[in-house]
Motif scaffolding. Structure first.
Motif, short mmCIF file in Angstrom:
data_model
loop_
_atom_site.label_atom_id
_atom_site.label_comp_id
_atom_site.label_asym_id
_atom_site.label_seq_id
_atom_site.Cartn_x
_atom_site.Cartn_y
_atom_site.Cartn_z
N UNK A 236 0.83 -1.10 -0.09
CA UNK A 236 0.18 -0.03 -0.04
C UNK A 236 1.07 1.26 0.00
N UNK A 237 0.94 2.01 -1.20
CA UNK A 237 1.62 3.14 -1.07
C UNK A 237 1.01 4.41 -0.47
N UNK A 238 1.51 4.52 0.76
CA UNK A 238 0.79 5.83 1.60
C UNK A 238 1.84 6.85 1.49
N UNK A 239 1.15 8.17 1.77
CA UNK A 239 2.21 9.35 1.60
C UNK A 239 3.53 9.10 2.51
N UNK A 240 3.25 8.26 3.75
CA UNK A 240 4.63 8.19 4.46
C UNK A 240 5.46 7.26 3.78
N UNK A 241 4.94 6.21 2.96
CA UNK A 241 5.87 5.21 2.47
C UNK A 241 6.53 6.04 1.20
N UNK A 244 9.32 7.97 2.58
CA UNK A 244 10.42 7.18 3.23
C UNK A 244 11.16 6.70 1.97
N UNK A 245 10.42 6.38 0.80
CA UNK A 245 11.15 6.04 -0.32
C UNK A 245 11.97 7.27 -1.03
#
Lengths: 287, 617
Positions: A236-241, A244-245
């Protein structure tokens, strides 16, 4: 597909090579470095470990002592361009379909064009898991042949940067200009090791990226396929992920930049949305 | 495990749309990416619990939402299980003093009583509110019910009859299934204004039945100034009110008093009251409507700081007096009544009865009335009119068509008689019939429902319902000294006032201004507006101070109890103040809903944290 239209725009540039040479093509200063070459500059007594091919047997015949010939280093500059042809370079998010490899190949050919114009030798070798070494040659005909070869090249495989630079460094016989063009999407340690191996040369490191892969303009539930390894990842691509990416990418390229600074190499990072001319302008301006 | 509210499990149906929503959710997008390694690195950097959660379930949010709904539904269903625990007794009857003094603040005595009661809650608990009447708030309930009941109950504005409450608690424990259970009665009170003799007697009765009775005293001395007595009196068309304001404090106090009529401030005064003394406060010329006397000072008990006064609006009553005499004493008595218009008409020509509220047939002869007059009177009474028939010589010879509530023995008349009271009524209250000297009266058939009868069995006063109206027969006549001396007595006009008020539905001021604790039978279920809200009842208990409305009738209820307003507490014993429950092993209901609610709250917090960790908040 490599667009060669921009070659005309490159006529105003010339590539300054940071090597002191005495050849007619590269200036009038005489080389003081000694190494592999043709002109003999002197002799010295043989020491164990010296190449026995350099022993002057005629002097041995006269003196019964082993002397080796010392040559002046080769004066001409050879430009080695290492172009990443792994599958990850096949990525494009632009509407005209320009992949990272297309962009990188145009940069490589641009360098080839500049070098060929100076009648210097150059070679554009592609690498992925293995390196396809092509011998350096002079002339625009060789450049055109190389462009055809790159156009027909099928991209595949992962990137083994350390392994490929290890292979290639064996065929660099004198200090040369080495240009590495890649997306550098591989292990940072492998990249560092490869760059350190190429460090004795005048080194230009160019990172090519696609803006979409940096911004990661996707979100929600996704099934991701790795272009090189075909690994599948459901996430799940969240804003946080995404944040981090980006941090990971910045750390990765920061590491490459830091290594380049350490070994005195020039590092450039170009998105495929930047015009080739601007990319060249930045590269040449920095030198 | 069982559920106290199993219907709430239907809320689990809400899971279906959630599951459907997730089932019809589009498949994840398939994307080629060259930099998957960095996404995996980024995932590794995320909270390890979150990663674990992602590994366990594909969609943690869905799981959390499902769990949230399941836990919430379960909590609403109030699950519980039975466990053996140390509690006071098998069956504990808690008697809570709910008298007015328990409303004392600083701190609130009833809250203290509630807190004390919670400690004594056992597996089976009954809760009795001791007011002047006992109210069973809970009968053999579980722990949860008991705590819920304790949260709900409120003190009233009456006195407390704790002795009777103990007897009731005893019978409730004895009436329990099996009868072999260990029972205990806990009396929690301030023990102010209680009948300690009655309590001790009740306790002995309970002890004799093997039931332990213990006292828990709550509350401390508190300051109070309150209205401890009040009376409304009618003076002609006007009313007068006077009340006692008592100061229970140790120093003289000046109390501001404000009077409101129909919600409007009409008077503001101050009354200075010496320590432990009372002062009279009087109001004159009060008009119909609601009047409130309010003591504007702060003390520990507010229930006695206001006196509510209700004065009914009385419409003018039109009375037709039919008599051969021009001005008989009965007419004079009726004519002197307030809110009354009395006309005397000499038969035979009579006006239309429908224009009058009450028709009084006085002294008539057989030929006085036109034929059919009693038929008209029957219609009048049938449609709601009221008729009074006074004894006269001719009445026995007239055909009344059954309107006369009593059968005449021809026109026989008898001599002197001694009067006896029969059925008590509102209109014969305070009338000294025994003192009336009767020298002549009409002989009637004996009746069981006579209000007053002569010693020969003749009815002197009797009434009957006829259609929607009432017919009253008075054997006293319209006032003739040859018959009796009733018309010369001081209570004669009072009698007529009470008769007219009764017939026209007007009650005495005492009926509109009652003391709390009184019950009022309504003769069927009625909606009643009480100070604490609307209720429907057939037997109204005035247990709050304030205004009550029953249909169009307004009634004011006041505490008016100097003992209850006295907030000083006599310490019973140290044991009674520090009493703690004895513990025995018993089966009790253990509730789980509160834990489930905590879990729901935790889950909601975790979901917020999870969304925040994903950067979506």
């Amino acid at each position: 597909m490599i667009d060669t239209e921009f070659f005309n725009q490159l006529n105003r540039f010339s590539l300054m090579v940071r090597k002191r040479v005495s050849s007619v093509y590269a200036g009038s200063r005489r080389a003081v470095l000694q190494g592999k070459g043709i002109e003999i500059v002197g002799y010295r007594e043989y020491m164990p470990g010296d190449d026995i091919r350099t022993i002057d047997w005629r002097v041995y015949g006269r003196t019964e002592k082993l002397y080796i010939r010392k040559f002046e280093e080769e004066k001409n500059v050879t430009t080695h361009i290492l172009l990443d042809s792994s599958k990850s370079m096949d990525y494009s998010s632009s509407s005209d379909g320009t992949t990272k490899f297309d962009y990188a190949a145009m940069l490589a050919c641009g360098f080839g064009y500049l070098v060929a114009r100076e009648n210097e030798k150059f070679a554009i070798s592609t690498f992925d898991e293995e390196i396809d070494i092509t011998p350096p040659k002079r002339g625009r005909g060789y450049l055109l042949h190389t462009i055809d070869r790159l156009n027909e090249l099928q991209l595949h495989g992962t990137t083994r940067f350390d392994h490929c630079t290890s292979q290639y460094s064996k065929m660099i016989r004198s200090k040369s200009l080495v240009v590495v063009i890649s997306d550098f999407l591989t292990d940072l340690d492998s990249i560092r090791a490869g760059l350190y191996r190429l460090a004795p040369n005048d080194l230009i490191v160019i990172s090519v990226y696609d803006p979409a892969e940096y911004d990661l303009s996707i979100e929600g539930d996704v099934k991701l396929y790795d272009m090189e390894t075909n690994d599948i990842r459901k996430t799940y691509i969240s804003p946080k992920l995404r944040q981090d990416y980006k941090t990971q990418l910045d750390l990765h390229f920061g590491g490459i930049r830091e290594t380049c600074m350490h070994i005195g190499a020039d590092f450039f990072s170009f998105g495929t949305d930047l015009s080739i001319f601007d990319a060249f302008f930045k590269t040449v301006k920095a030198r | 495990m069982a559920f106290a509210n199993p219907l709430a499990l239907l809320a689990l149906l809400s899971l279906i749309p959630i599951v459907i929503l997730y089932l019809i959710k589009p498949k994840p997008k398939e994307i080629n990416i060259p930099s998957l390694m960095f996404i995996m690195d980024a995932e590794r950097r995320e909270n390890r619990y979150q990663t674990m959660l992602n590994k366990i379930v594909r969609d943690p949010l869905m799981l959390m939402q499902l769990l949230f709904l399941i836990l919430l539904s379960l909590a609403m269903a109030a699950p519980y299980f039975l466990a053996t625990e140390t509690v006071r007794a098998d069956h504990t009857a808690i008697i809570l003093d709910a008298s007015a003094s328990m409303q004392a603040e600083d701190p609130n005595r009833f809250d203290l009583a509630r807190q004390a009661a919670e400690k004594f809650v056992s597996g089976k608990t009954s809760i009795i509110l001791a007011k002047n009447k006992q109210i069973v708030a809970l009968q053999r309930g579980g722990r949860a019910d008991a705590k819920d009941t304790l949260r709900r109950v409120q003190p009233g504005a009456t006195i407390a009859n704790i002795g009777d409450a103990i007897i009731l608690a005893k019978s409730m424990i004895e009436g329990g299934e099996g009868g072999g259970e260990k029972g205990a009665i806990i009396v929690i009170s301030d023990f102010a204004n209680v009948d300690l003799g009655a309590i001790s007697a009740s306790k002995m009765l309970a002890n004799a039945a093997g039931i332990d009775v213990v006292y828990k005293q709550v509350g401390n001395d508190a300051d109070n100034i309150g209205i401890t007595y009040g009376r409304l009196e009618r003076n002609g068309d006007k009313y007068e009110y006077f009340c006692n304001i008592k100061n229970y404090m140790d120093d003289t106090k000046t109390v501001p008093v404000e009077v409101f009529r129909n919600g409007k401030n009409i008077l503001g005064e101050s009354v200075t009251i010496p320590a432990h003394s009372s002062e009279l406060f009087a109001l004159t010329d009060l008009e119909p409507g609601a009047t409130v006397v309010a003591l504007q000072h702060g003390d520990a008990l507010s229930v006695d700081d206001r006196a509510y006064i209700a004065i009914p609006e009385i419409a003018k009553r039109k009375i037709l007096f039919v008599s051969e005499n021009a001005n008989p004493p009965a007419k004079i008595a009726i004519g002197s009544l307030p809110d009354t218009e009395c006309s005397v008409v000499k038969p035979p020509v009579l006006p239309v009865f429908g224009d009058y509220d009450i028709v009084v047939i006085g002294n008539i002869t057989k030929d006085s009335l036109l034929p059919g007059t009693f038929n008209d009177l029957a219609s009048f009474v049938g449609s709601g009119g009221d008729l009074v028939i006074l004894a006269s010589d001719g009445i026995g010879k007239i055909e009344t068509g059954g309107l006369l509530p009593v059968g005449m023995r021809a026109s026989e008349s008898a001599g002197s008689a001694v009067l006896n009271r029969g059925i008590p009524t509102q209109f014969t209250k305070d009338i000294a019939f025994d003192d009336i000297t009767v020298t002549r009266h009409l002989k009637t058939e004996p009746l069981n429902n006579s209000i007053v009868n002569a010693d020969d069995g003749s009815s002197m006063l009797v009434y009957q319902q006829s259609g929607a109206g009432v017919v009253l027969y008075s054997g006293f006549g319209e006032g003739d000294s040859r018959w009796n001396d009733f018309h010369t007595r001081v209570d004669y006009p009072i009698f007529w006032r009470q008769v007219v008020d009764w017939m026209s539905g007007v009650l005495g001021t005492d009926e509109y201004n009652v003391k709390t604790g009184r019950t009022y039978p309504l003769g069927g279920e009625h909606d009643v507006e009480t100070p604490s809200g609307a209720i429907r009842t057939d037997n109204l208990l005035f247990d709050d101070c304030g205004g009550y409305q029953i249909g169009n009738m307004d009634i004011a209820a006041n505490l008016y109890d100097p003992m209850e307003s006295d907030l000083s507490v006599s310490i019973m014993s140290e044991e009674a103040r520090t009493l703690e429950p004895d513990l025995v092993k018993a089966e009790v209901e253990k509730e789980l809903w509160s834990y489930l609610i905590l879990l729901v709250m935790f889950l909601a917090g975790f979901e917020l944290y999870y969304l925040r960790a994903r950067g979506e908040l």
